[in-house]
Design a protein around this motif. Structure first.
Motif, PDB file in Angstrom:
ATOM      1  N   ILE A 185       0.929  -1.149   0.177  1.00 28.03           N
ATOM      2  CA  ILE A 185      -0.017   0.247   0.056  1.00 28.03           C
ATOM      3  C   ILE A 185       1.048   1.155  -0.124  1.00 28.03           C
ATOM      4  N   PRO A 186       0.229   2.034  -1.121  1.00 29.31           N
ATOM      5  CA  PRO A 186       1.012   3.549  -1.315  1.00 29.31           C
ATOM      6  C   PRO A 186       0.686   4.681   0.226  1.00 29.31           C
ATOM      7  N   GLY A 187       2.489   5.350  -0.005  1.00 25.64           N
ATOM      8  CA  GLY A 187       1.924   6.904   1.298  1.00 25.64           C
ATOM      9  C   GLY A 187       2.816   6.743   1.995  1.00 25.64           C
ATOM     10  N   LYS A 188       3.113   7.905   2.804  1.00 28.65           N
ATOM     11  CA  LYS A 188       3.727   8.647   4.237  1.00 28.65           C
ATOM     12  C   LYS A 188       3.243   7.513   5.135  1.00 28.65           C
ATOM     13  N   VAL A 189       4.405   6.255   6.253  1.00 28.83           N
ATOM     14  CA  VAL A 189       4.503   5.538   6.873  1.00 28.83           C
ATOM     15  C   VAL A 189       4.265   7.082   8.418  1.00 28.83           C
ATOM     16  N   ILE A 190       3.291   6.281   9.122  1.00 27.60           N
ATOM     17  CA  ILE A 190       3.449   7.209  10.365  1.00 27.60           C
ATOM     18  C   ILE A 190       3.531   6.070  11.301  1.00 27.60           C
ATOM     19  N   THR A 191       4.613   6.374  12.270  1.00 24.82           N
ATOM     20  CA  THR A 191       4.999   5.848  13.325  1.00 24.82           C
ATOM     21  C   THR A 191       4.754   5.880  14.648  1.00 24.82           C
ATOM     22  N   GLU A 192       5.232   5.390  16.057  1.00 28.87           N
ATOM     23  CA  GLU A 192       5.328   6.944  16.658  1.00 28.87           C
ATOM     24  C   GLU A 192       6.356   8.048  16.849  1.00 28.87           C
ATOM     25  N   MET A 193       7.177   6.726  15.962  1.00 27.39           N
ATOM     26  CA  MET A 193       8.407   8.554  15.838  1.00 27.39           C
ATOM     27  C   MET A 193       7.999   9.500  14.607  1.00 27.39           C
ATOM     28  N   GLU A 194       7.791   9.173  13.433  1.00 25.24           N
ATOM     29  CA  GLU A 194       7.301  10.556  12.893  1.00 25.24           C
ATOM     30  C   GLU A 194       5.420  10.906  13.955  1.00 25.24           C
ATOM     31  N   ALA A 195       5.409  10.173  14.482  1.00 26.09           N
ATOM     32  CA  ALA A 195       4.188  11.109  15.109  1.00 26.09           C
ATOM     33  C   ALA A 195       4.280  12.213  16.507  1.00 26.09           C
ATOM     34  N   LEU A 196       5.806  11.846  16.667  1.00 27.42           N
ATOM     35  CA  LEU A 196       6.127  12.409  17.586  1.00 27.42           C
ATOM     36  C   LEU A 196       7.121  13.649  17.104  1.00 27.42           C
ATOM     37  N   SER A 197       7.461  13.681  15.943  1.00 28.98           N
ATOM     38  CA  SER A 197       7.887  14.434  15.155  1.00 28.98           C
ATOM     39  C   SER A 197       7.045  15.592  15.213  1.00 28.98           C
ATOM     40  N   ILE A 198       5.793  15.474  14.516  1.00 26.30           N
ATOM     41  CA  ILE A 198       4.666  15.566  13.814  1.00 26.30           C
ATOM     42  C   ILE A 198       4.398  16.322  15.136  1.00 26.30           C
ATOM     43  N   LEU A 199       4.402  16.199  16.408  1.00 30.23           N
ATOM     44  CA  LEU A 199       3.519  16.990  17.337  1.00 30.23           C
ATOM     45  C   LEU A 199       4.827  17.721  18.006  1.00 30.23           C
ATOM     46  N   GLY A 200       5.322  18.291  17.323  1.00 25.64           N
ATOM     47  CA  GLY A 200       6.804  19.079  18.062  1.00 25.64           C
ATOM     48  C   GLY A 200       7.564  18.611  18.140  1.00 25.64           C
ATOM     49  N   PHE A 201       7.840  17.435  18.055  1.00 18.23           N
ATOM     50  CA  PHE A 201       9.230  17.194  18.995  1.00 18.23           C
ATOM     51  C   PHE A 201      10.598  16.142  18.417  1.00 18.23           C
ATOM     52  N   PRO A 202      10.824  16.473  17.019  1.00 18.02           N
ATOM     53  CA  PRO A 202      11.823  16.314  16.107  1.00 18.02           C
ATOM     54  C   PRO A 202      13.156  15.292  17.090  1.00 18.02           C
ATOM     55  N   LYS A 203      13.393  15.880  18.068  1.00 17.35           N
ATOM     56  CA  LYS A 203      14.901  15.329  18.831  1.00 17.35           C
ATOM     57  C   LYS A 203      14.156  14.466  19.694  1.00 17.35           C
ATOM     58  N   MET A 204      14.346  12.891  19.190  1.00 12.32           N
ATOM     59  CA  MET A 204      13.747  12.362  19.718  1.00 12.32           C
ATOM     60  C   MET A 204      14.636  10.706  19.644  1.00 12.32           C
ATOM     61  N   TRP A 205      14.789   9.934  20.526  1.00 12.87           N
ATOM     62  CA  TRP A 205      15.557   8.777  20.529  1.00 12.87           C
ATOM     63  C   TRP A 205      14.543   7.471  20.339  1.00 12.87           C
ATOM     64  N   LEU A 206      14.740   6.578  20.005  1.00  8.64           N
ATOM     65  CA  LEU A 206      13.959   4.947  20.519  1.00  8.64           C
ATOM     66  C   LEU A 206      15.132   4.417  21.408  1.00  8.64           C
ATOM     67  N   ILE A 207      14.964   3.908  21.980  1.00 10.87           N
ATOM     68  CA  ILE A 207      15.944   3.739  23.491  1.00 10.87           C
ATOM     69  C   ILE A 207      15.605   1.749  24.079  1.00 10.87           C
ATOM     70  N   GLY A 208      13.872   1.800  23.597  1.00 17.69           N
ATOM     71  CA  GLY A 208      13.808   0.446  23.339  1.00 17.69           C
ATOM     72  C   GLY A 208      12.746  -0.923  23.295  1.00 17.69           C
ATOM     73  N   ARG A 209      12.451  -1.449  22.887  1.00 16.71           N
ATOM     74  CA  ARG A 209      11.608  -2.183  22.021  1.00 16.71           C
ATOM     75  C   ARG A 209      10.981  -3.613  23.099  1.00 16.71           C
ATOM     76  N   GLY A 210      10.186  -3.553  23.524  1.00 12.97           N
ATOM     77  CA  GLY A 210       9.428  -4.466  23.874  1.00 12.97           C
ATOM     78  C   GLY A 210       9.433  -4.316  25.315  1.00 12.97           C
ATOM     79  N   GLY A 211       8.307  -5.441  25.791  1.00 16.38           N
ATOM     80  CA  GLY A 211       8.822  -5.536  27.759  1.00 16.38           C
ATOM     81  C   GLY A 211       7.735  -6.835  27.644  1.00 16.38           C
ATOM     82  N   ILE A 212       7.023  -6.821  29.438  1.00 13.76           N
ATOM     83  CA  ILE A 212       6.221  -7.530  29.679  1.00 13.76           C
ATOM     84  C   ILE A 212       4.837  -7.166  30.076  1.00 13.76           C
ATOM     85  N   SER A 213       4.441  -7.608  31.174  1.00 15.43           N
ATOM     86  CA  SER A 213       3.280  -7.519  31.625  1.00 15.43           C
ATOM     87  C   SER A 213       1.766  -6.417  31.208  1.00 15.43           C
TER      88      SER A 213
END
Length: 282
Positions: A185-213
């Motif tokens: 499917i075509p289009g601009k992919v918006i993940t949580e990272m793009e979402a944070l940038s759109i909401l005004g926070f382009p300076k961000m780091w993804l530092i962990g994935r996954g978890g429990i509970s």
């Protein structure tokens, strides 16, 4: 100032929805054009943001596999059209709506798989991709602005083409749930990272994935901003999404147990086969 926070998959869906709802092209289409929303839990969250109406959820992946809704009668729209902000059911008339749409209009679809190159695909469990799968992939050819709402839990470590080559409704002898193919499917992919940038926070780091509970598939971020009040506003937004419910018409969130009312379209589903076959795989 920096802050660290974690989002569950469901909270990430709400963040993505809020970001897409704030895009200038979406706001413009909401007031003066057409917005086509194709059902999925992330896009349903966007629909709630834009018009207060959740979408009917059809296919989904659960611990039992690729299953569909178990609702006996469909309730609500799976695909929804917002015509200058007024919702209309789009099911059964997507081709006509697609012909009506143009460069001032917007389509938002979810995805089952994305890759680091910005490619996206959704699963197809119905023959010839069903109505959405046969219309939405070509809307961009009409000039329609397309967005793909997909959380980081959908990210593939290899190019999407690898998956598309191996998948297919008719390639598996049996399947936990319906056997599916993949439709790009075509289009601009918006993940949580793009979402944070759109909401005004382009300076961000993804530092962990996954978890429990309950944090399985979730993501942990660090965000930096020069203004403390911006960080405070972000944390207030994040806290407001904590323990949020999965979006979708409630009856449609129940999954099928024995292949559901759409079994005639589902191939390879072990849950819809006879007891002897099920005994063979136990």
């Amino acid at each position: 100032m920096k802050c660290q926070f974690s989002l569950t998959v469901t909270e990430g869906k709400r963040l993505i929805a809020k970001a897409i709802a704030s895009l200038p092209e979406v706001r413009h289409a909401l007031g003066e054009g057409l917005i086509l929303l194709k059902g999925g839990t992330t896009v349903s969250a966007l629909s709630e943001e834009l018009c207060g109406q959740p979408l009917r959820i059809s296919g989904r992946i659960t611990p039992r596999g690729t299953v569909s809704s178990g609702a006996a009668e469909p309730v609500g729209a799976h695909s929804l059209l917002l015509r200058m902000g007024v919702p209309e059911t789009a099911d059964g008339r997507l081709a006509d709506i697609g012909r009506e749409m143009g460069p001032e209009d917007v389509c938002v679809c979810g995805a089952n798989l994305i890759d680091i190159h910005g490619a996206a695909a959704m699963m197809a469990g119905k023959d010839l991709c069903g109505e959405p799968g046969s219309v939405i992939p070509v809307l961009q050819s009409e000039g329609v602005r397309c967005f793909v709402a997909a959380g980081l839990e959908k990210l593939s470590p290899v190019p999407l083409g690898n998956a598309c080559t191996g998948a297919g409704r008719k390639v598996s002898s049996w399947s936990m749930g319906m056997s599916v193919g993949l439709v790009q499917i075509p289009g601009k992919v918006i993940t949580e990272m793009e979402a944070l940038s759109i909401l005004g926070f382009p300076k961000m780091w993804l530092i962990g994935r996954g978890g429990i509970s309950g944090a399985e598939g979730g993501s942990t971020f660090i965000v930096e901003d020069d203004r403390d009040e911006n960080i405070t506003a972000l944390l207030r937004l994040i806290r407001g999404m904590k323990d949020t419910a999965l979006s979708g018409v409630e009856s449609s969130l129940k999954e099928c147990i024995t292949c559901g009312p759409n079994r005639r379209w589902h191939l390879g589903c072990v849950y819809g086969r006879n007891a002897r076959f099920k005994e063979e795989i136990q």
